[in-house]
Write an enzyme that holds these catalytic residues in place. Structure first.
Site, mmCIF file in Angstrom:
data_model
loop_
_atom_site.group_PDB
_atom_site.id
_atom_site.type_symbol
_atom_site.label_atom_id
_atom_site.label_comp_id
_atom_site.label_asym_id
_atom_site.label_seq_id
_atom_site.Cartn_x
_atom_site.Cartn_y
_atom_site.Cartn_z
ATOM 1 N N TYR A 34 0.830 -1.207 0.000
ATOM 2 C CA TYR A 34 0.000 0.000 0.000
ATOM 3 C C TYR A 34 0.868 1.262 0.000
ATOM 4 C CZ TYR A 34 -4.778 -1.827 0.709
ATOM 5 O OH TYR A 34 -6.014 -2.410 0.548
ATOM 6 N N GLU A 48 -8.200 -4.263 8.821
ATOM 7 C CA GLU A 48 -6.866 -4.121 9.387
ATOM 8 C C GLU A 48 -6.914 -3.361 10.702
ATOM 9 O OE1 GLU A 48 -2.454 -2.250 8.327
ATOM 10 O OE2 GLU A 48 -4.150 -1.830 7.028
ATOM 11 N N GLU A 64 -4.698 10.425 13.752
ATOM 12 C CA GLU A 64 -5.325 11.701 13.395
ATOM 13 C C GLU A 64 -6.324 11.504 12.265
ATOM 14 O OE1 GLU A 64 -1.686 12.394 15.600
ATOM 15 O OE2 GLU A 64 -2.092 11.203 13.819
#
Length: 396
Positions: A128, A244, A383
């Protein structure tokens, strides 16, 4: 949700404990208890033991080889494994790419890949992140161009966990850059033995080789390895990330780690009193205990929702945030408990092969503390997870 275990649940708990007592390889248990690294073969061996029992698909649908367990049994199973100190399952095949394949893949892909993942015949890794595309994953530049019945991949992926061991990698590639950056991304499966694939180690701050760079140089991949529709990879990537993030929380491992820290504190003395009796230490342990209990309850609610056919939503982001924050708080407290014995380090890449005066336990504590600085970043920074929660729950 009924939080009391039924007789059936308690019988199942006994079954799991009996399985671990008889089948958990002693040489692997010894290394795990001592904090020693497992070899690739030992990690595969453990997965094969569980696969033989038929328990690898604990979170899979029954039609694809899953156990059919309800939320409580899944919770009991994973907790017992963690409390026994078993190696964590490698998640990239079992928990990440498998749900994408059974949800969006072709029948041919399901028939070939899913049994092999379930039996751990293939070790998977994730392609990724890129050097310039981490939290802003949609800006990825690794490119795949269609050439007949193949795609030719060129580019780089980074932070590829355990890629040095992997047989296969699932990769997000850009197949079209004419529209929005979220468009034109394709999800493709690549055999790591394909010519042009190379893996380069990244040595992390704790001195370990856990992550890697993966380079693609004119790598030719059959077009039939594309999962779903070309250009729809962003949709599949978001689906995978929900799964995940749920697994990153690691509540059972946190529980074992907290119990272990409390036991070690009983043997650490200051001014003739054990650290376990220090009011400031006890206060910090109590706060982690409370927050961990809340995390476990949230995880149970998520499992219960999954049982009812609801996919993981904003709860996965909440679990990721709180779980990783707790992991960092626990490793910080363990480092405080180790004190000055965790300070010495040797060599340019850490301390593993150095002669140092501090205890092995303290050294392992320091290594884990350093390693766990990353957990609030990977899988989507905390965040970013707060933004997801704000949008999904609060409508902001």
């Amino acid at each position: 949700m009924d939080l009391n275990f039924s007789k059936e649940d308690l019988d199942f708990q006994s079954e799991v404990r009996e399985f671990l007592d008889k089948e958990y390889p002693k040489h692997i248990k010894e290394k795990m208890d001592n904090g020693d690294d497992l070899t690739r073969d030992e990690i595969v061996e453990w997965h094969k033991v569980v696969a033989k029992k038929g328990w690898m698909g604990h979170s899979w649908p029954v039609e694809h080889g899953g156990t059919g367990w309800d939320a409580t049994k899944k919770y009991i199973y994973l907790r017992e494994l963690a409390m026994e100190g078993c190696p964590m399952f490698i998640p990239f095949g079992l928990q990440m790419v498998a749900p994408v394949i059974w949800t969006f893949g072709s029948q041919k892909q399901k028939d070939y890949f899913l049994p092999r993942i379930l039996n751990f015949d293939d070790w998977w890794c994730q392609g990724y992140s890129e050097p310039g595309s981490g939290s802003d994953l949609a800006s990825l530049k690794c490119k795949a161009e269609k050439d007949g019945d193949e795609y030719v991949i060129n580019g780089q992926k980074t932070w590829t966990t355990l890629g040095q061991h992997a047989d296969w990698i699932f990769v997000l590639v850009r197949t079209d850059d004419s529209g929005k950056k979220q468009e034109g991304i394709t999800f493709i499966l690549v055999d790591m033995k394909t010519p042009g694939v190379s893996v380069k180690p990244i040595i992390t701050i704790d001195g370990d080789h856990e992550v890697n760079e993966v380079w693609f140089d004119n790598v030719r991949v059959p077009a039939e390895n594309v999962v779903g529709e070309p250009g729809q990879g962003w949709t599949y990537a978001k689906f995978l990330l929900f799964h995940e993030r749920t697994s990153i929380a690691g509540a059972p491992q946190l529980r074992r780690g907290l119990n272990g820290l409390v036991k070690r504190a009983e043997k650490i003395f200051h001014n003739d009193s054990p650290l376990s009796e220090d009011p400031f230490f006890k206060s910090k342990v109590a706060q982690i205990e409370l927050d961990l209990s809340a995390l476990e309850m949230t995880e149970l609610r998520g499992l219960a929702a999954e049982r009812e056919g609801k996919g993981p939503g904003a709860e996965s982001s909440l679990l990721k945030i709180k779980g990783t924050e707790l992991q960092q708080r626990l490793t910080s407290l363990a480092l405080e408990a180790a004190g000055h014995e965790a300070l010495p380090f040797g060599g340019p890449y850490g301390f593993k092969d150095q002669e140092v005066s501090s205890s092995k336990a303290a050294q392992l504590t320091a290594a884990k503390y350093l390693n766990f600085r990353k957990v609030t970043i990977y899988g989507g920074t905390n965040e970013i997870q707060k933004n997801i929660i704000a949008k999904a729950v609060l409508g902001l």
